[in-house]
Design a protein around this motif. Structure first.
Motif, PDB file in Angstrom:
ATOM      1  N   THR A 269       4.509  15.369  -3.333  1.00  0.00           N
ATOM      2  CA  THR A 269       5.270  15.492  -4.576  1.00  0.00           C
ATOM      3  C   THR A 269       6.570  14.705  -4.486  1.00  0.00           C
ATOM      4  OG1 THR A 269       4.371  17.710  -4.825  1.00  0.00           O
ATOM      5  CG2 THR A 269       6.238  17.128  -6.227  1.00  0.00           C
ATOM      6  N   ASN A 270       6.895  14.095  -5.619  1.00  0.00           N
ATOM      7  CA  ASN A 270       8.131  13.311  -5.739  1.00  0.00           C
ATOM      8  C   ASN A 270       8.182  12.129  -4.738  1.00  0.00           C
ATOM      9  OD1 ASN A 270       9.053  15.075  -7.763  1.00  0.00           O
ATOM     10  ND2 ASN A 270       9.941  16.457  -6.229  1.00  0.00           N
ATOM     11  N   VAL A 271       7.043  11.749  -4.220  1.00  0.00           N
ATOM     12  CA  VAL A 271       6.990  10.589  -3.321  1.00  0.00           C
ATOM     13  C   VAL A 271       6.090   9.522  -3.947  1.00  0.00           C
ATOM     14  CG1 VAL A 271       6.302   9.716  -1.060  1.00  0.00           C
ATOM     15  CG2 VAL A 271       7.382  11.974  -1.256  1.00  0.00           C
ATOM     16  N   LYS A 272       6.629   8.348  -4.073  1.00  0.00           N
ATOM     17  CA  LYS A 272       5.855   7.227  -4.603  1.00  0.00           C
ATOM     18  C   LYS A 272       5.646   6.185  -3.501  1.00  0.00           C
ATOM     19  CE  LYS A 272       7.156   7.707  -9.467  1.00  0.00           C
ATOM     20  NZ  LYS A 272       7.697   7.008 -10.655  1.00  0.00           N
ATOM     21  N   LEU A 273       4.389   5.882  -3.315  1.00  0.00           N
ATOM     22  CA  LEU A 273       4.058   4.880  -2.296  1.00  0.00           C
ATOM     23  C   LEU A 273       3.597   3.602  -2.979  1.00  0.00           C
ATOM     24  CD1 LEU A 273       2.135   7.091   0.296  1.00  0.00           C
ATOM     25  CD2 LEU A 273       4.543   6.395   0.317  1.00  0.00           C
ATOM     26  N   HIS A 274       4.080   2.498  -2.511  1.00  0.00           N
ATOM     27  CA  HIS A 274       3.757   1.187  -3.088  1.00  0.00           C
ATOM     28  C   HIS A 274       3.381   0.220  -1.964  1.00  0.00           C
ATOM     29  CE1 HIS A 274       5.710   2.673  -6.753  1.00  0.00           C
ATOM     30  NE2 HIS A 274       6.764   3.025  -5.977  1.00  0.00           N
ATOM     31  N   LEU A 275       2.657  -0.796  -2.349  1.00  0.00           N
ATOM     32  CA  LEU A 275       2.375  -1.900  -1.433  1.00  0.00           C
ATOM     33  C   LEU A 275       3.522  -2.894  -1.442  1.00  0.00           C
ATOM     34  CD1 LEU A 275      -1.375  -2.625  -2.348  1.00  0.00           C
ATOM     35  CD2 LEU A 275      -0.512  -1.403  -0.331  1.00  0.00           C
ATOM     36  N   LYS A 276       3.614  -3.682  -0.419  1.00  0.00           N
ATOM     37  CA  LYS A 276       4.646  -4.718  -0.393  1.00  0.00           C
ATOM     38  C   LYS A 276       4.471  -5.651  -1.587  1.00  0.00           C
ATOM     39  CE  LYS A 276       5.112  -4.952   4.636  1.00  0.00           C
ATOM     40  NZ  LYS A 276       4.949  -5.832   5.822  1.00  0.00           N
ATOM     41  N   GLN A 277       5.586  -6.128  -2.119  1.00  0.00           N
ATOM     42  CA  GLN A 277       5.522  -7.039  -3.260  1.00  0.00           C
ATOM     43  C   GLN A 277       4.772  -8.321  -2.909  1.00  0.00           C
ATOM     44  OE1 GLN A 277       6.331  -6.638  -6.472  1.00  0.00           O
ATOM     45  NE2 GLN A 277       6.687  -4.478  -5.904  1.00  0.00           N
ATOM     46  N   SER A 278       4.936  -8.749  -1.655  1.00  0.00           N
ATOM     47  CA  SER A 278       4.234  -9.974  -1.254  1.00  0.00           C
ATOM     48  C   SER A 278       2.722  -9.749  -1.267  1.00  0.00           C
ATOM     49  CB  SER A 278       4.672 -10.403   0.145  1.00  0.00           C
ATOM     50  OG  SER A 278       4.419  -9.367   1.100  1.00  0.00           O
ATOM     51  N   TYR A 279       2.304  -8.513  -0.880  1.00  0.00           N
ATOM     52  CA  TYR A 279       0.881  -8.190  -0.939  1.00  0.00           C
ATOM     53  C   TYR A 279       0.419  -8.138  -2.397  1.00  0.00           C
ATOM     54  CZ  TYR A 279       0.902  -6.811   4.022  1.00  0.00           C
ATOM     55  OH  TYR A 279       0.999  -6.801   5.378  1.00  0.00           O
ATOM     56  N   TRP A 280       1.242  -7.475  -3.224  1.00  0.00           N
ATOM     57  CA  TRP A 280       0.854  -7.281  -4.626  1.00  0.00           C
ATOM     58  C   TRP A 280       0.715  -8.615  -5.356  1.00  0.00           C
ATOM     59  CZ3 TRP A 280      -1.334  -3.275  -6.543  1.00  0.00           C
ATOM     60  CH2 TRP A 280      -1.463  -3.131  -7.919  1.00  0.00           C
ATOM     61  N   LYS A 281       1.593  -9.568  -5.045  1.00  0.00           N
ATOM     62  CA  LYS A 281       1.487 -10.899  -5.664  1.00  0.00           C
ATOM     63  C   LYS A 281       0.184 -11.592  -5.278  1.00  0.00           C
ATOM     64  CE  LYS A 281       6.450 -11.833  -6.047  1.00  0.00           C
ATOM     65  NZ  LYS A 281       7.573 -12.706  -5.603  1.00  0.00           N
ATOM     66  N   LYS A 282      -0.192 -11.453  -4.025  1.00  0.00           N
ATOM     67  CA  LYS A 282      -1.446 -12.064  -3.580  1.00  0.00           C
ATOM     68  C   LYS A 282      -2.645 -11.397  -4.233  1.00  0.00           C
ATOM     69  CE  LYS A 282       0.187 -13.658   0.943  1.00  0.00           C
ATOM     70  NZ  LYS A 282       0.030 -13.557   2.412  1.00  0.00           N
ATOM     71  N   LEU A 283      -2.556 -10.055  -4.401  1.00  0.00           N
ATOM     72  CA  LEU A 283      -3.652  -9.338  -5.049  1.00  0.00           C
ATOM     73  C   LEU A 283      -3.790  -9.777  -6.503  1.00  0.00           C
ATOM     74  CD1 LEU A 283      -3.073  -5.764  -3.599  1.00  0.00           C
ATOM     75  CD2 LEU A 283      -4.973  -7.302  -3.069  1.00  0.00           C
ATOM     76  N   LYS A 284      -2.687  -9.987  -7.207  1.00  0.00           N
ATOM     77  CA  LYS A 284      -2.748 -10.468  -8.592  1.00  0.00           C
ATOM     78  C   LYS A 284      -3.401 -11.848  -8.662  1.00  0.00           C
ATOM     79  CE  LYS A 284       1.103  -7.951 -10.711  1.00  0.00           C
ATOM     80  NZ  LYS A 284       2.416  -8.091 -11.387  1.00  0.00           N
ATOM     81  N   GLN A 285      -3.268 -12.593  -7.599  1.00  0.00           N
ATOM     82  CA  GLN A 285      -3.888 -13.935  -7.533  1.00  0.00           C
ATOM     83  C   GLN A 285      -5.359 -13.865  -7.132  1.00  0.00           C
ATOM     84  OE1 GLN A 285      -1.463 -16.127  -4.787  1.00  0.00           O
ATOM     85  NE2 GLN A 285       0.348 -16.125  -6.138  1.00  0.00           N
ATOM     86  N   GLY A 286      -5.864 -12.645  -6.918  1.00  0.00           N
ATOM     87  CA  GLY A 286      -7.273 -12.476  -6.571  1.00  0.00           C
ATOM     88  C   GLY A 286      -7.575 -12.650  -5.102  1.00  0.00           C
ATOM     89  N   LYS A 287      -6.541 -12.633  -4.269  1.00  0.00           N
ATOM     90  CA  LYS A 287      -6.747 -12.814  -2.833  1.00  0.00           C
ATOM     91  C   LYS A 287      -6.970 -11.482  -2.148  1.00  0.00           C
ATOM     92  CE  LYS A 287      -3.864 -16.960  -2.612  1.00  0.00           C
ATOM     93  NZ  LYS A 287      -2.670 -17.581  -1.999  1.00  0.00           N
ATOM     94  N   THR A 288      -7.797 -11.534  -1.102  1.00  0.00           N
ATOM     95  CA  THR A 288      -8.022 -10.359  -0.265  1.00  0.00           C
ATOM     96  C   THR A 288      -7.119 -10.449   0.954  1.00  0.00           C
ATOM     97  OG1 THR A 288     -10.313 -10.149  -0.993  1.00  0.00           O
ATOM     98  CG2 THR A 288      -9.716  -9.081   1.081  1.00  0.00           C
ATOM     99  N   ILE A 289      -6.511  -9.336   1.318  1.00  0.00           N
ATOM    100  CA  ILE A 289      -5.555  -9.311   2.433  1.00  0.00           C
ATOM    101  C   ILE A 289      -6.194  -8.584   3.604  1.00  0.00           C
ATOM    102  CG2 ILE A 289      -3.306  -8.483   3.212  1.00  0.00           C
ATOM    103  CD1 ILE A 289      -2.404  -8.676   0.247  1.00  0.00           C
ATOM    104  N   ARG A 290      -6.100  -9.235   4.774  1.00  0.00           N
ATOM    105  CA  ARG A 290      -6.574  -8.643   6.017  1.00  0.00           C
ATOM    106  C   ARG A 290      -5.376  -8.446   6.936  1.00  0.00           C
ATOM    107  NH1 ARG A 290     -11.853 -12.307   7.625  1.00  0.00           N
ATOM    108  NH2 ARG A 290     -13.254 -11.632   5.927  1.00  0.00           N
ATOM    109  N   ASN A 291      -5.300  -7.259   7.558  1.00  0.00           N
ATOM    110  CA  ASN A 291      -4.140  -7.013   8.412  1.00  0.00           C
ATOM    111  C   ASN A 291      -4.412  -5.816   9.321  1.00  0.00           C
ATOM    112  OD1 ASN A 291      -1.620  -7.301   9.526  1.00  0.00           O
ATOM    113  ND2 ASN A 291      -0.527  -7.353   7.561  1.00  0.00           N
TER     114      ASN A 291
END
Length: 504
Positions: free
Chosen positions: A101-123
């Protein structure tokens, strides 16, 4: 350090270097292969999860049917592979599993930009580095291999799925592969040590064979021969060694032969010198004590002069040979008519031939017999050959002729006799120094030293000419001397064996 250990060390260094490179390459390749296999599997699971997901609610933006219970159901199906999932909506908020509760989890912006570009991230997610990564469990201290794949609808990013697997299983697989590789390396190393020892011992044994053969040769045992199969440089060395042994054996035989002839020559020379010296000494004592009658004194003096000339001739022949052999004489070559010296030599030796019952037959050359040579040395060559023919012919015929070979630009002289001739072995040795074809004739007036034909051979070669001999036992001998015109001399081979003699 012994050669066998040097070879072993060399082999081991090469083998260890090779094995190290192979081990590093295989380990890296197997690690990359395991990670890539895991990444592809996770991408496949994420793709399958997308197929069972419902469309999102356009009003709320929520994704239907993707709930914590559904995620756990899928995770239970893949429990053996220890796969876990997390879902992020189009606003980059983690929606599954539901965060505290009251905790928001997000991905790194750099990851999110790559995802919007249709890229798959491996790590790989480390427990100490959770910022920007999904939080699956509270105080989770495990590392994950994960992929992030985007979900698109109508060209827009509506969600992203995080699929991860505990890295410990992957590391277990890689560790098992590495253990097998290290075991193989250990076996290979042991095999390499054994093989390097065997190969080194084999090569060293081949070298020891050469050492043993060398010791035998050093002890004058020239019968040793090393087997060679022509496979490598050591076999080439064995061939060279065998050739060297043959050369040494031939040289040793030649040295012994020359030494024997030297001893014979010294014995002959001592005998030949002792006889005239004894004669001269006896006559001198007789003259000193007036023991010789007055009417015999002139005869005694003449006898001493003849014996003195004989000694001088013996000494001069040896001196001449050494000078000729070492090129210490000057050749005053010129063109002359050889008919005259042939006639003069025949006349000079006629009396000696008559004393042996021999007939000298000169076949004159019609016209001018132009010859390019040192006049005095030419006379010496022809004189010695004819004198040799007289010595070895008794009541026979000796033919002397000269001619021209315009095609070869040369003058050719032939002296043939019907004397005792020579065998093949004698012909082979005819030019050897101190050699006598008929040792029983050593006391004849001419050719006492065994140097006459050796001098002849050397003089002809110094002229750039050729001399050949053909003979048959009890049938006679033929000498052929070829003297080339100016500018056409044949240079003797520098590597050729020292010319030596048949003599007389």
């Amino acid at each position: 350090m012994k050669l066998i250990y040097q070879n072993m060390l060399s082999f081991l260094i090469v083998i260890l270097t090779t094995l190290g490179i192979i081990l590093y390459s295989v380990t890296s390749a197997s690690t990359n292969w395991e990670y890539n296999r895991t990444y592809k599997s996770l991408e496949s699971y994420a793709g399958n999860l997308e197929k069972i997901a419902l469309k999102n609610d356009p009003k709320t933006g929520q994704i239907h049917n993707i709930t914590g219970d559904n995620i756990r159901t899928v995770e239970q199906v893949l429990s053996e592979r220890n796969v876990q999932f997390a879902i992020f909506d189009y606003k980059n908020n983690q929606v599954c599993p539901t965060p505290p509760t009251n905790v928001k989890l997000h991905l790194k912006q750099s990851y999110w930009k790559k995802l919007k570009q249709g890229k798959t991230i491996r790590n790989i997610q480390k427990p100490q580095n959770t910022a920007g990564n999904p939080r699956l469990r509270k105080d989770d201290d495990r590392s994950y291999v994960y992929v992030l794949t985007p979900w698109f609808q109508n060209g827009k990013l509506i969600a992203a799925v995080w699929a991860g697997s505990d890295v410990s299983e992957l590391q277990t697989n890689i560790g098992e592969i590495n253990r097998r590789l290290y075991f193989a390396l250990l076996i290979s190393l042991l095999a390499a040590i054994i093989l390097s020892f065997l190969l080194s011992r084999y090569q060293v044994n081949r070298i020891n064979r050469l050492r043993g053969a060398t010791k035998k040769v050093a002890n004058n045992d020239f019968s040793v021969q090393i087997e060679s199969r022509g496979r490598d440089e050591l076999d080439d060395l064995a061939d060279d060694f065998n050739q060297m042994v043959k050369s040494l054996e031939a040289s040793d035989k030649e040295i012994k032969r020359q030494e024997q002839r030297r001893k014979e020559f010294m014995a002959d020379a001592s005998h030949e010198m002792r006889t005239p010296l004894t004669t001269i000494n006896g006559l001198l004592e007789g003259l000193a004590y007036n023991a010789i009658p007055e009417e015999s004194k002139d005869q005694s003096i003449q006898l001493m002069r003849n014996e003195t000339k004989r000694l001088i001739r013996l000494v001069n022949e040896n001196l001449d040979y050494e000078k000729i052999r070492t090129n210490q004489i000057t050749m005053a070559k010129r063109v002359f008519d050889a008919n005259k010296p042939l006639k003069d030599i025949t006349s000079q030796l006629k009396k000696k031939a008559d004393s042996s019952g021999d007939e000298l037959i000169l076949k004159p050359y019609e016209g001018e017999l132009k010859t390019y040579a040192d006049y005095d040395r030419f006379v010496q060559v022809i004189f010695n050959i004819m004198q040799n023919a007289i010595q070895f012919t008794n009541k026979g015929k000796i033919f002397i002729s000269g001619g021209r070979d315009d095609e070869r630009h040369a003058s050719i002289f032939t002296i043939s006799d019907t004397g005792i001739g020579m065998s093949e072995d004698q012909v082979k040795n005819i030019w050897d120094r101190y050699y006598k074809a008929d040792p029983s004739r050593k006391n004849r007036k001419y050719g006492e030293s065994g140097l006459g034909l050796s001098i002849v051979h050397q003089l002809v070669e110094n002229h750039g000419g050729e001399i050949e001999v053909k003979s048959k036992l009890n049938e006679g001998t033929t000498f052929t001397v070829t003297l080339f015109d100016e500018g056409y001399e044949h240079k003797p081979d520098e590597d050729k064996k020292e010319p030596q003699n048949k003599e007389s």
